[in-house]
Design a protein around this motif. Sequence first.
Motif, PDB file in Angstrom:
ATOM      1  N   HIS A   1       0.827  -1.210   0.000  1.00 60.17           N
ATOM      2  CA  HIS A   1       0.000   0.000   0.000  1.00 60.17           C
ATOM      3  C   HIS A   1       0.861   1.259   0.000  1.00 60.17           C
ATOM      4  CE1 HIS A   1       0.828   0.961   4.238  1.00 60.17           C
ATOM      5  NE2 HIS A   1       0.719  -0.342   4.477  1.00 60.17           N
ATOM      6  N   PHE A   2       0.251   2.385  -0.288  1.00 61.21           N
ATOM      7  CA  PHE A   2       0.927   3.684  -0.320  1.00 61.21           C
ATOM      8  C   PHE A   2       1.607   3.953   1.016  1.00 61.21           C
ATOM      9  CE2 PHE A   2       0.940   8.162   0.767  1.00 61.21           C
ATOM     10  CZ  PHE A   2       1.502   8.753  -0.353  1.00 61.21           C
ATOM     11  N   SER A   3       2.831   4.483   0.960  1.00 60.46           N
ATOM     12  CA  SER A   3       3.526   4.852   2.202  1.00 60.46           C
ATOM     13  C   SER A   3       4.370   6.111   2.027  1.00 60.46           C
ATOM     14  CB  SER A   3       4.421   3.693   2.663  1.00 60.46           C
ATOM     15  OG  SER A   3       5.389   3.377   1.678  1.00 60.46           O
ATOM     16  N   GLY A   4       4.141   6.854   0.931  1.00 61.07           N
ATOM     17  CA  GLY A   4       4.948   8.050   0.683  1.00 61.07           C
ATOM     18  C   GLY A   4       4.423   9.283   1.392  1.00 61.07           C
ATOM     19  N   TYR A   5       4.259   9.168   2.706  1.00 62.80           N
ATOM     20  CA  TYR A   5       3.664  10.264   3.478  1.00 62.80           C
ATOM     21  C   TYR A   5       4.517  11.536   3.464  1.00 62.80           C
ATOM     22  CZ  TYR A   5       1.214   6.190   5.376  1.00 62.80           C
ATOM     23  OH  TYR A   5       0.512   5.027   5.516  1.00 62.80           O
ATOM     24  N   ALA A   6       5.824  11.381   3.676  1.00 62.16           N
ATOM     25  CA  ALA A   6       6.694  12.555   3.791  1.00 62.16           C
ATOM     26  C   ALA A   6       6.699  13.365   2.488  1.00 62.16           C
ATOM     27  CB  ALA A   6       8.108  12.122   4.156  1.00 62.16           C
TER      28      ALA A   6
END
Length: 414
Positions: A314-319
Amino acid sequence: MSVLSELALKAAKPGAKEYDIWDSKVKGFGVRVSPKGTKTFVLLFRFEGRPRRYTIARYPDLSLADARDKAQDAKGKIANGVDPQAEKTKEKRKLSDRVDALVGQFIEAECKGEAFAKSGIPKWDSWKLVERSLKEYLVSQYGTRSVHHVTKADIKSALKRIVAMGHPQAANTAFWYMRALFNWCKKEDVIAISPCEGLENPAPIKMRERVVSDPELAAIWKGCEPAPDEVGYPFGSIVRLLMLTGQRRTEVAAMRWSELNLEAGNWEIPGDRTKNENATIIPLSTLALDILRSIPKLKDSPFVFPARGNKDSHFSGYAKGKKGLDDKIEIDGKPLENWTLHDLRRTLATNLAKRQVPPHVIEHVLNHSAASMTGVSKIYNTYAYDKEKREALQLWADSVKWIVQAKAEPSMAA
């Protein structure tokens, strides 16, 4: 007994006790449903005259078809005199004693997929954040050292250094990850005593109180407008759903299509994906449903927001997403500062309280233990407040829509 199907798996609900659903197609193969709603594929067999159970994987991390194939492969091993569960355990124990190697094996074994909930690490954290922290603060200093030579003094020194750099909360987080790593090493019989035993958090835990104002809320919403190569999908959609549902960021980012019933307007989060391990149903407002219905469904991915280039994660590019969003937002000509994604959860709760939503309903929306109830009430009151949650979240969605369209007029950065 009938042939196990995807429909039966999705329809299986948690009960007061653990129970099994068996497959008539492959003898001994089935799924075990826990009281928390976790569904695990298993294979029961006999080996050397004794009953054994082979744990295959969790659903929906592994599809029914793939789990059935693994069960068939395991039965082939059993026929050839190999115990598949013993083999799996043996493979897990082939561990190096170097810190850098153990960190990699810990990430693979405990922080990804089905084992994530058992690692001792908060389930809303991405495994990439865990890996980054351990590499930056532990591996960088002690990576080539044997884990047997890492002492309590070493851990305290590493954490003090982070605090001295002006990052006390990062030090606390690093400590939690290190503790989980060494507890895993102890569980795997790599070490007898964890160097984190007896240590406390290196810094006081600072509780945030930030509530996003109406003009700020409108600016964030508008900053999430889909645009090519900008915030948009998926990060903008994730942020808007965080704002509308009040759930934690990875609960939203790791949302699966199998958890959604868009016709009924429900999102059912299983217990193995929540902080308190309690399954919950989140009623979806009309605004949230509009967002979800606009999202393209990637073929062969179980995730609503799959990682770029990896349909199995799943998406994890929060920063990166947060920075892109911050660059778009201005309030009175100034950038919006000192806000986090988690502040949106607090903002929802605060605004529901302002609108006279009862505290126990807010607690159920947030999937907290209802703070307004006494211990006895919690035991005897099992009502889920789904109707009240739906009314509250629709009230909030209508308020957000009004705030964005009519009340706040923040300027946007060019």
